[in-house]
Design an enzyme around this catalytic site. Structure first.
Site, PDB file in Angstrom:
ATOM      1  N   GLU A 181       0.812  -1.279   0.049  1.00 38.49           N
ATOM      2  CA  GLU A 181      -0.038   0.060  -0.030  1.00 38.49           C
ATOM      3  C   GLU A 181       0.891   1.339   0.056  1.00 38.49           C
ATOM      4  O   GLU A 181       0.730   2.222   0.920  1.00 38.49           O
ATOM      5  CB  GLU A 181      -0.993   0.051   1.191  1.00 38.49           C
ATOM      6  CG  GLU A 181      -1.981  -1.119   1.060  1.00 38.49           C
ATOM      7  CD  GLU A 181      -3.197  -1.094   2.000  1.00 38.49           C
ATOM      8  OE1 GLU A 181      -2.833  -0.457   3.405  1.00 38.49           O
ATOM      9  OE2 GLU A 181      -4.276  -1.428   1.947  1.00 38.49           O
ATOM     10  N   GLU A 374      -5.531  -8.346  -1.062  1.00 44.78           N
ATOM     11  CA  GLU A 374      -6.273  -8.142   0.109  1.00 44.78           C
ATOM     12  C   GLU A 374      -7.859  -7.727  -0.266  1.00 44.78           C
ATOM     13  O   GLU A 374      -8.090  -6.843  -0.860  1.00 44.78           O
ATOM     14  CB  GLU A 374      -5.750  -7.056   1.003  1.00 44.78           C
ATOM     15  CG  GLU A 374      -4.327  -7.270   1.677  1.00 44.78           C
ATOM     16  CD  GLU A 374      -3.835  -5.962   2.346  1.00 44.78           C
ATOM     17  OE1 GLU A 374      -4.719  -5.399   3.239  1.00 44.78           O
ATOM     18  OE2 GLU A 374      -2.478  -5.976   2.678  1.00 44.78           O
TER      19      GLU A 374
HETATM   20  C1  BG6 Z   1      -4.447  -2.802   4.717  1.00 43.49           C
HETATM   21  C2  BG6 Z   1      -3.082  -3.152   5.231  1.00 43.49           C
HETATM   22  O1  BG6 Z   1      -4.502  -1.471   4.575  1.00 43.49           O
HETATM   23  O2  BG6 Z   1      -5.489  -3.363   5.521  1.00 43.49           O
HETATM   24  C3  BG6 Z   1      -3.227  -4.567   6.405  1.00 43.49           C
HETATM   25  O3  BG6 Z   1      -2.328  -3.702   4.200  1.00 43.49           O
HETATM   26  C4  BG6 Z   1      -4.476  -4.173   7.164  1.00 43.49           C
HETATM   27  O4  BG6 Z   1      -1.785  -4.547   6.960  1.00 43.49           O
HETATM   28  C5  BG6 Z   1      -5.723  -4.097   6.309  1.00 43.49           C
HETATM   29  O5  BG6 Z   1      -4.443  -5.247   8.057  1.00 43.49           O
HETATM   30  C6  BG6 Z   1      -6.886  -4.354   7.290  1.00 43.49           C
HETATM   31  O6  BG6 Z   1      -6.766  -3.297   8.031  1.00 43.49           O
HETATM   32  P1  BG6 Z   1      -7.034  -3.279   9.604  1.00 43.49           P
HETATM   33  O7  BG6 Z   1      -6.903  -1.905  10.150  1.00 43.49           O
HETATM   34  O8  BG6 Z   1      -8.477  -3.689   9.650  1.00 43.49           O
HETATM   35  O9  BG6 Z   1      -6.077  -4.478  10.037  1.00 43.49           O
END
Ligand code: BG6
Length: 477
Positions: A181, A374
């Site tokens: 990211e 993701e």
């Molecule tokens: C992304 C990141 O922004 O979202 C992860 O690459 C992160 O590291 C994921 O865990 C989900 O966000 P969060 O804050 O719910 O863990």
């Protein structure tokens, strides 16, 4: 006609070292920014990215110290991923396991050996590792001594790291991502680039300087990788989710266009090899000099990425000047609240159709293979008396997203290499440091304060995802 994903589609899940490994002081590992971030409201105590603490302090709990102890559970965890039929496993390396301070010339063998073991374990199960070189981590030493990514010297340290990795893991890892990211520098600069600001400093200028240095480092890593092994594939990684205009009012449309450009800027450089005109003009107007050299220009131009990876959780919404649109504080990307969408327990807008839109936006713009690395729903789970966890809400979220992703591939012709859900096993939340914000198919017995046995158990979604993979996305029921 049955809708399925292309043959060889890489199904799997994604994690990050600092959110799951733990073992923060084991086998010579050094300290990183992500280690000293507590959980809850104190995670970003002086406002997003303005964090001043650079060491542990009394009175705080630091979730990354233990994570879910993947360091000692990796065999068990990878076996569970294999049971679900994973074709790929996205993970990241902790820079400080390999270079504890970041600026040494020789790596720490124990750190390299650990990751080699993990990759071999994946190989044993027929799982292709997809490896992020840095996922929000920056050695504390590099922050204290050099100011983090604002300093060009980090380009050289990163090149050294990249050379060591591509040499050591040649033949073991085919897919690499340079920075997780990368656009998060503009939103969470301490996590994104180890930036700590002085009072009255031009924050934006420092962020773009750090962004430039990471972009150049990313291009160098791509060059080094291809020289060492022409077969490896290097990707960039964007926190995606298109911005919608809040309304068709031209001011709102323009605001959305500008917000999208702030994100696209990074991929534009990594994929096209040069700064886009809108970015050059923006920097010029703001009086920002990123210190571009002739060598930078050349390395950027000659070493564009092989594929574009991104995370997708939600779309965003922009309102221009004069709008009375209500705001949402739902995640790191603040903006107008979209009245048409429901939100997760953490206020993140849920938008499956937006996933198809984002896939198309990115593919239309770049015409390079995409990789969704993701996607998922952070939610509180309830463990029933018999130990079962009935996470139908998670299944529902993923089903709807995979459905629109399939439409993007089958009906719109988007070239997609694979899909890894975020946190296939529960892990520490990046934005809040909580364990209770769970994404996994696999439950981990651990709470926000660090209590629990760390035992793993399957949720209802485990078998569901297994079926999705087994049918290559044809059966989402
Ligand atoms: C992304 C990141 O922004 O979202 C992860 O690459 C992160 O590291 C994921 O865990 C989900 O966000 P969060 O804050 O719910 O863990």
């Amino acid at each position: 006609m049955e809708k399925v994903f292309p043959e060889g589609f890489l199904w799997g899940g994604a994690t990050a070292a600092n959110q799951c490994e733990g073992a923060y002081n084991v086998d010579g590992r050094g300290l990183a920014n992500v280690d000293v971030m507590p959980h809850g409201k104190d995670r970003f105590p002086v406002g997003l990215g303005l964090r001043k603490m650079l060491d542990f302090e009394d009175g705080y709990f630091y979730p990354a110290q233990t994570g879910i102890d993947f360091y000692h559970h990796y065999k068990e965890d990878i076996a569970l991923f294999a049971e679900m039929g994973f074709k790929t496993f996205r993970m990241s390396l902790a820079w400080t396991r390999i270079f504890p301070n970041g600026d040494e010339s020789e790596p720490n063998e124990a750190g390299l050996a650990f990751y080699e073991d993990v990759f071999r374990e994946c190989q044993k199960h027929g799982i292709e590792p997809l490896v992020t070189i840095t996922h929000f981590d920056c050695p504390i030493h590099l922050i204290k001594e050099y100011g983090g990514w604002r300093n060009r010297k980090l380009i050289d340290f990163y090149k050294n790291l990249a050379r060591v990795l591509f040499t050591r893991y040649k033949g073991l890892v085919k897919y690499w991502l340079t920075f997780n990211e990368i656009n998060m520098i503009l939103h969470l600069p301490f996590m994104g680039a180890g930036l700590v600001f002085e009072e009255d400093e031009d924050k934006e200028a420092v962020e773009y300087l750090a962004a430039h240095n990471e972009l150049v480092a990313s291009a160098w890593a791509t060059k080094i990788a291809h020289e060492i092994d022409p077969d490896v594939k290097i990707g960039c990684m964007l926190a995606a989710g298109s911005y919608y205009p809040y309304s068709c009012r031209p001011e709102d449309v323009r605001a959305a266009q500008l917000a999208n450009q702030d994100n696209y800027f990074f991929v534009d450089v990594q994929s096209r090899g040069y700064y886009p005109a809108y970015a050059l003009k923006k920097l010029e107007r703001a009086g920002i000099d990123v210190g571009m050299t002739e060598e930078d220009k050349q390395v950027l131009a000659e070493n564009t990425v092989d594929f574009i990876s991104f995370s997708y959780y939600s779309t965003r919404c922009s309102a221009g000047e004069g709008s009375d649109a209500p705001k949402t504080e739902g995640n790191a990307f603040q903006g107008a609240k979209n009245p048409y969408l429901k939100e997760s327990q953490w206020g993140w807008a849920i938008d499956p159709l937006g996933f198809r839109i984002t896939l198309n936006d990115l593919y239309d713009r770049y015409q390079k293979p995409l990789f969704v690395v993701e996607n998922g729903l952070g939610a509180k789970d309830v463990v029933e008396e018999d130990g079962s966890i009935n996470d139908d809400y998670r299944i529902d979220y993923l089903r709807k997203h995979i459905e629109t992703m399939r439409d993007a591939v089958v009906e719109d012709g988007v070239d997609l290499l694979g899909y890894t859900t975020w946190g296939p096993i529960d892990l520490v939340s990046a934005s809040t440091g909580e364990m209770s914000k769970r994404y996994g198919f696999i439950y981990v017995d651990r709470d926000d304060a660090g209590n629990g046995t760390l035992a793993r158990s399957k949720k209802k979604s485990f078998d569901w995802y297994k079926k999705v993979i087994a049918t290559n996305g044809a059966d989402l029921s």
